[in-house]
Design a protein around this motif. Structure first.
Motif, PDB file in Angstrom:
ATOM      1  N   GLU A  71     -13.229   0.566   4.864  1.00 52.40           N
ATOM      2  CA  GLU A  71     -13.452   0.155   6.241  1.00 52.40           C
ATOM      3  C   GLU A  71     -13.632   1.425   7.058  1.00 52.40           C
ATOM      4  OE1 GLU A  71     -13.757  -3.038   7.477  1.00 52.40           O
ATOM      5  OE2 GLU A  71     -13.921  -3.307   5.312  1.00 52.40           O
ATOM      6  N   PRO A  72     -14.582   1.423   7.984  1.00 50.36           N
ATOM      7  CA  PRO A  72     -14.889   2.655   8.700  1.00 50.36           C
ATOM      8  C   PRO A  72     -13.726   3.123   9.580  1.00 50.36           C
ATOM      9  CG  PRO A  72     -16.017   0.784   9.666  1.00 50.36           C
ATOM     10  CD  PRO A  72     -15.381   0.294   8.424  1.00 50.36           C
ATOM     11  N   ALA A  73     -13.477   4.416   9.530  1.00 49.21           N
ATOM     12  CA  ALA A  73     -12.433   4.988  10.371  1.00 49.21           C
ATOM     13  C   ALA A  73     -13.053   5.437  11.692  1.00 49.21           C
ATOM     14  CB  ALA A  73     -11.814   6.169   9.655  1.00 49.21           C
ATOM     15  N   VAL A  74     -12.236   5.490  12.682  1.00 54.79           N
ATOM     16  CA  VAL A  74     -12.717   5.995  13.966  1.00 54.79           C
ATOM     17  C   VAL A  74     -11.826   7.147  14.367  1.00 54.79           C
ATOM     18  CG1 VAL A  74     -13.705   3.850  14.806  1.00 54.79           C
ATOM     19  CG2 VAL A  74     -11.283   4.306  15.144  1.00 54.79           C
TER      20      VAL A  74
ATOM     21  N   ALA B 260       0.621  -5.886  -2.420  1.00 55.00           N
ATOM     22  CA  ALA B 260      -0.733  -5.412  -2.696  1.00 55.00           C
ATOM     23  C   ALA B 260      -1.681  -5.785  -1.553  1.00 55.00           C
ATOM     24  CB  ALA B 260      -1.223  -5.995  -4.018  1.00 55.00           C
ATOM     25  N   THR B 261      -1.552  -7.009  -1.039  1.00 47.16           N
ATOM     26  CA  THR B 261      -2.455  -7.449   0.025  1.00 47.16           C
ATOM     27  C   THR B 261      -2.275  -6.586   1.270  1.00 47.16           C
ATOM     28  OG1 THR B 261      -2.178  -9.676  -0.843  1.00 47.16           O
ATOM     29  CG2 THR B 261      -3.216  -9.475   1.308  1.00 47.16           C
ATOM     30  N   PHE B 262      -1.025  -6.354   1.656  1.00 49.36           N
ATOM     31  CA  PHE B 262      -0.798  -5.515   2.841  1.00 49.36           C
ATOM     32  C   PHE B 262      -1.261  -4.085   2.601  1.00 49.36           C
ATOM     33  CE2 PHE B 262       2.428  -8.664   4.457  1.00 49.36           C
ATOM     34  CZ  PHE B 262       1.783  -8.901   5.660  1.00 49.36           C
ATOM     35  N   CYS B 263      -1.102  -3.596   1.367  1.00 48.86           N
ATOM     36  CA  CYS B 263      -1.497  -2.217   1.078  1.00 48.86           C
ATOM     37  C   CYS B 263      -3.002  -2.014   1.232  1.00 48.86           C
ATOM     38  CB  CYS B 263      -1.069  -1.809  -0.331  1.00 48.86           C
ATOM     39  SG  CYS B 263       0.671  -1.380  -0.426  1.00 48.86           S
ATOM     40  N   LEU B 264      -3.767  -3.083   1.006  1.00 50.47           N
ATOM     41  CA  LEU B 264      -5.219  -2.968   1.137  1.00 50.47           C
ATOM     42  C   LEU B 264      -5.612  -2.473   2.518  1.00 50.47           C
ATOM     43  CD1 LEU B 264      -6.548  -6.270  -0.498  1.00 50.47           C
ATOM     44  CD2 LEU B 264      -6.720  -3.935  -1.376  1.00 50.47           C
ATOM     45  N   ILE B 265      -4.811  -2.821   3.537  1.00 44.67           N
ATOM     46  CA  ILE B 265      -5.222  -2.521   4.907  1.00 44.67           C
ATOM     47  C   ILE B 265      -5.222  -1.011   5.180  1.00 44.67           C
ATOM     48  CG2 ILE B 265      -4.731  -2.987   7.334  1.00 44.67           C
ATOM     49  CD1 ILE B 265      -3.439  -5.676   6.206  1.00 44.67           C
ATOM     50  N   PRO B 266      -4.039  -0.345   5.062  1.00 52.03           N
ATOM     51  CA  PRO B 266      -4.091   1.107   5.279  1.00 52.03           C
ATOM     52  C   PRO B 266      -5.014   1.806   4.286  1.00 52.03           C
ATOM     53  CG  PRO B 266      -1.811   0.361   4.984  1.00 52.03           C
ATOM     54  CD  PRO B 266      -2.667  -0.826   4.833  1.00 52.03           C
ATOM     55  N   LEU B 267      -5.016   1.346   3.029  1.00 54.94           N
ATOM     56  CA  LEU B 267      -5.859   2.004   2.021  1.00 54.94           C
ATOM     57  C   LEU B 267      -7.326   1.940   2.412  1.00 54.94           C
ATOM     58  CD1 LEU B 267      -4.262   0.900  -1.376  1.00 54.94           C
ATOM     59  CD2 LEU B 267      -4.345   3.206  -0.397  1.00 54.94           C
TER      60      LEU B 267
ATOM     61  N   PHE C 245      -4.531   4.006  11.033  1.00 50.23           N
ATOM     62  CA  PHE C 245      -4.513   4.175   9.576  1.00 50.23           C
ATOM     63  C   PHE C 245      -5.508   5.208   9.070  1.00 50.23           C
ATOM     64  CE2 PHE C 245      -2.747  -0.341   9.424  1.00 50.23           C
ATOM     65  CZ  PHE C 245      -1.447   0.138   9.367  1.00 50.23           C
ATOM     66  N   SER C 246      -6.409   5.678   9.935  1.00 50.12           N
ATOM     67  CA  SER C 246      -7.280   6.752   9.470  1.00 50.12           C
ATOM     68  C   SER C 246      -6.489   8.063   9.429  1.00 50.12           C
ATOM     69  CB  SER C 246      -8.508   6.868  10.366  1.00 50.12           C
ATOM     70  OG  SER C 246      -8.093   6.992  11.701  1.00 50.12           O
ATOM     71  N   GLN C 247      -5.255   8.037   9.933  1.00 54.70           N
ATOM     72  CA  GLN C 247      -4.399   9.214   9.824  1.00 54.70           C
ATOM     73  C   GLN C 247      -3.452   8.998   8.653  1.00 54.70           C
ATOM     74  OE1 GLN C 247      -3.455  10.316  14.198  1.00 54.70           O
ATOM     75  NE2 GLN C 247      -3.253   8.108  13.989  1.00 54.70           N
ATOM     76  N   TRP C 248      -3.518   9.893   7.657  1.00 54.62           N
ATOM     77  CA  TRP C 248      -2.726   9.670   6.443  1.00 54.62           C
ATOM     78  C   TRP C 248      -1.244   9.598   6.723  1.00 54.62           C
ATOM     79  CZ3 TRP C 248       0.943  13.211   5.210  1.00 54.62           C
ATOM     80  CH2 TRP C 248       0.816  14.475   5.789  1.00 54.62           C
ATOM     81  N   TRP C 249      -0.762  10.329   7.721  1.00 51.03           N
ATOM     82  CA  TRP C 249       0.685  10.349   7.970  1.00 51.03           C
ATOM     83  C   TRP C 249       1.177   9.066   8.635  1.00 51.03           C
ATOM     84  CZ3 TRP C 249       1.592  10.398  13.214  1.00 51.03           C
ATOM     85  CH2 TRP C 249       0.533  10.825  14.030  1.00 51.03           C
ATOM     86  N   VAL C 250       0.250   8.223   9.083  1.00 56.50           N
ATOM     87  CA  VAL C 250       0.662   6.889   9.510  1.00 56.50           C
ATOM     88  C   VAL C 250       0.504   5.919   8.335  1.00 56.50           C
ATOM     89  CG1 VAL C 250       0.252   4.981  11.112  1.00 56.50           C
ATOM     90  CG2 VAL C 250      -0.042   7.345  11.877  1.00 56.50           C
TER      91      VAL C 250
ATOM     92  N   PHE D  14      -8.664   1.677   5.320  1.00 55.25           N
ATOM     93  CA  PHE D  14      -8.984   2.559   6.446  1.00 55.25           C
ATOM     94  C   PHE D  14      -8.899   4.020   6.042  1.00 55.25           C
ATOM     95  CE2 PHE D  14      -7.813  -1.227   9.038  1.00 55.25           C
ATOM     96  CZ  PHE D  14      -9.008  -1.346   9.731  1.00 55.25           C
ATOM     97  N   MET D  15      -8.015   4.342   5.074  1.00 55.30           N
ATOM     98  CA  MET D  15      -7.888   5.733   4.615  1.00 55.30           C
ATOM     99  C   MET D  15      -9.086   6.166   3.800  1.00 55.30           C
ATOM    100  SD  MET D  15      -4.040   6.122   3.235  1.00 55.30           S
ATOM    101  CE  MET D  15      -3.867   7.838   2.789  1.00 55.30           C
ATOM    102  N   PHE D  16      -9.524   5.252   2.917  1.00 57.01           N
ATOM    103  CA  PHE D  16     -10.536   5.666   1.943  1.00 57.01           C
ATOM    104  C   PHE D  16     -11.896   5.073   2.232  1.00 57.01           C
ATOM    105  CE2 PHE D  16      -6.509   6.248  -0.322  1.00 57.01           C
ATOM    106  CZ  PHE D  16      -6.603   7.620  -0.501  1.00 57.01           C
ATOM    107  N   GLY D  17     -12.122   4.719   3.462  1.00 61.33           N
ATOM    108  CA  GLY D  17     -13.490   4.453   3.882  1.00 61.33           C
ATOM    109  C   GLY D  17     -14.056   3.114   3.501  1.00 61.33           C
TER     110      GLY D  17
END
Ligand code: HEM
Ligand code: FES
Lengths: 258, 253
Positions: free
Chosen positions: B231-234, B217-224, B162-167, B226-229
């Motif tokens: 949660e830390p991206a690796v 909304a709850t599921f959207c929180l996950i990719p969001l 999820f740190s990759q926007w295209w995923v 990781f995308m917007f920091g």
């Protein structure tokens, strides 16, 4: 008023139909939609063109004969109104109006806007009889019925069997009609004896006629000229599921001791 | 059995099957969404993210009475059965509906049907494709091009993908599509099961709206996150991980 009509013309059940356009002058706002159609037919006869065939009978909103899809809606844009009770004042001067027959595999087009709705009669027949006392007239209050129940049963019974629900449904389903007919008897004490057989027989006939299935769009309720609620469909579903899953299997003639 | 066969022969019965299986899948979505909120609770004393423990917990569920993975496979089979029955039922219904109107209207106007209801087949088909891809992506790890997959590293697998926007973006879009399916489906199932009535209708509608938006909304929180920091991206190699741990810290089987 001057209007432009696009009307479905089809010679007979087998023929391939198409939309024809007609300009009509001299329409007045207080003409009913059917009177406007009469005016069109007079004009067509004057021009030696075959008049448009359409069903009509009471012209006062009670028989359900006047089946027309007007501008994409069964019985036209006015809610809880049959085509015969729709007036030209509901349209603007210069309006373009599309008039099409009910579209359903179970309602074959007989000619132009006339369709054969005997599929509905066969659903009613499949409902069969109710077991009722048939002697001298009973005392009216001998079977007490709660007013709310009686009113709701009457709401269901207000279905005029016009077929607008089938015409309006994106799936061509006859669930609202069947549910109304199942419910008005199923809710009253007189209809209890055959209640579960009735719901099974009527829905089985409904399937055999080739109607579509219900997706709970509520489109039928919105376009029903009598405003019959889809709550009756939920009620019929409940009766049907009880009949299929909980009611005892009919074993008449197959009961053997040991 | 005979009763069920007769039931399935009618469209009301097929809808009943669609409603019950839809309800099972909806129940799964609620649990799945709730479980995923563990990504926000950090890591345990052993440095292993809570969500990884949660994954292990699901594998061990029922132990010691049941051997590991048995309860999990039971649930998986039930879900698989639900998906198959749901799809078979709705395909048969949709075939019936197509046959019911061989000639369509020239002019169509909808007075009540919601777009969510009209596009159930479209959203459903996309969901089916998504379910397959999602399992290949995060369960079996067969899609490493979307992010390196290490079995058991639930948190890092998500972070890497999820740190990759295209995923992340297609996942977000998919969640909205599921929301549309639920908006109509969760209300509709009560009507199908005959549990609807005028007194309850507003409540059931509200229930469907709240849960459709809530699940999405709850599921959207996950990719969001990781995308917007949040949660830390690796990075793709799994370097710079916030939680350094090895898989054997988890009890493995
Ligand atoms: C997460 C997975 C899914 C959930 C939670 C779900 C949920 C539901 C629910 C609750 C209904 C309402 C049933 C009713 O009206 O009684 C429904 C209907 C429907 N679902 Fe799904 N569904 C899922 C996956 C799918 C898939 C994979 C398809 C694939 C084609 C699909 C296609 C449909 C269609 C077409 C309907 C409408 C059926 C009808 O009324 O004719 N769904 N779904
Ligand atoms: S003609 Fe009888 S209801 Fe319209």
């Amino acid at each position: 008023m001057k209007i432009k009509l696009h009307v479905w013309r089809q010679e007979n059940e087998k023929a391939k139909g198409k939309m024809e356009s007609y300009d009509l002058d001299g329409v007045t706002p207080d003409m009913s939609f059917l009177e406007m159609m009469d005016l069109l037919n007079e004009k067509l006869i004057g021009e030696s063109i075959e008049p448009v065939a359409f069903d009509h009978d009471c012209r006062e909103g009670v028989c359900g004969a006047c089946s027309m899809v007007v501008n994409g809606e069964a019985h036209g844009p006015q809610r809880e109104t049959t085509t015969c009770q729709l007036y030209m004042r509901h349209f603007n001067d210069g309006a373009e109006i599309y008039v099409e027959p009910w579209r359903s595999a179970a309602f074959p087009v007989v000619r132009d806007l006339t369709v054969d709705r005997s599929a509905f009669d066969r659903i009613i027949q499949a409902g069969g009889f109710i077991s009722n006392h048939s002697g001298p007239k009973p005392e009216p209050n001998s079977i007490p019925i709660e007013p709310g129940v009686a009113e709701t049963a009457l709401d269901a019974a207000s279905c005029i069997g016009c077929g607008a629900c089938v015409a309006a449904c994106p799936n061509g389903s006859a669930m609202l009609f069947t549910a109304a007919k199942v419910s008005h008897l199923g809710m009253l004490p007189q209809g209890q004896t055959e209640r579960y057989d009735r719901v099974k027989n009527m829905t089985t006939q409904m399937e055999e006629e080739g109607f579509g299935s219900c997706r709970n769009y509520a489109e039928c309720e919105a376009q029903c000229p009598k405003g019959i609620s889809i709550a009756f469909i939920g009620r019929m579903n409940s009766d049907y599921l009880k009949a299929s899953l909980a009611e005892p299997v009919d074993r008449r003639g197959k009961m053997h001791a040991q | 059995m005979k009763r069920l066969k007769l039931l399935f022969a009618s469209s009301i019965g097929k809808k009943f099957v669609a409603a019950v299986t839809g309800l099972i899948m909806f129940g799964f979505l609620l649990g799945h969404a709730a479980g995923h909120m563990k990504i926000f609770t950090g890591a345990g004393a052993d440095g292993v993210p809570h969500i990884d423990h949660y994954g292990q917990f699901l594998k061990d569920f029922g132990a010691p009475a049941l051997p590991p993975m048995i309860a999990l496979w039971g649930a998986r089979l039930m879900l698989l059965g639900s998906v198959i029955l749901h799809v078979v039922a709705v395909l048969m219904l949709s075939d019936q509906n197509k046959k019911a109107r061989p000639v369509d209207y020239v002019k169509k106007k909808r007075a009540a049907a919601s777009p969510a209801a009209l596009y159930m087949m479209v959203t459903g088909t996309l969901i089916l494709a998504f379910i397959v891809l999602h399992i290949l992506h995060f369960t079996t790890g067969n899609l490493p091009m979307l992010g390196k997959h290490v079995h058991g590293e639930v948190y890092n697998n998500m972070a890497r993908s999820f740190s990759q926007w295209w995923v992340a973006i297609p996942y977000l879009i998919m969640m909205v599509i599921i929301g549309f399916h639920l908006y109509h489906g969760v209300w509709s199932l009560f009507q199908t099961l005959g549990l609807d009535n005028p007194d309850r209708n507003a409540l059931l509608r509200g229930f469907a709206i709240v849960f459709a938006i809530g699940v999405t909304a709850t599921f959207c929180l996950i990719p969001l996150s990781f995308m917007f920091g949040g949660e830390p991206a690796v990075d793709n190699e799994g370097m710079n991980r916030i939680y350094e741990y090895t898989h054997d810290k988890l009890s493995s089987h």
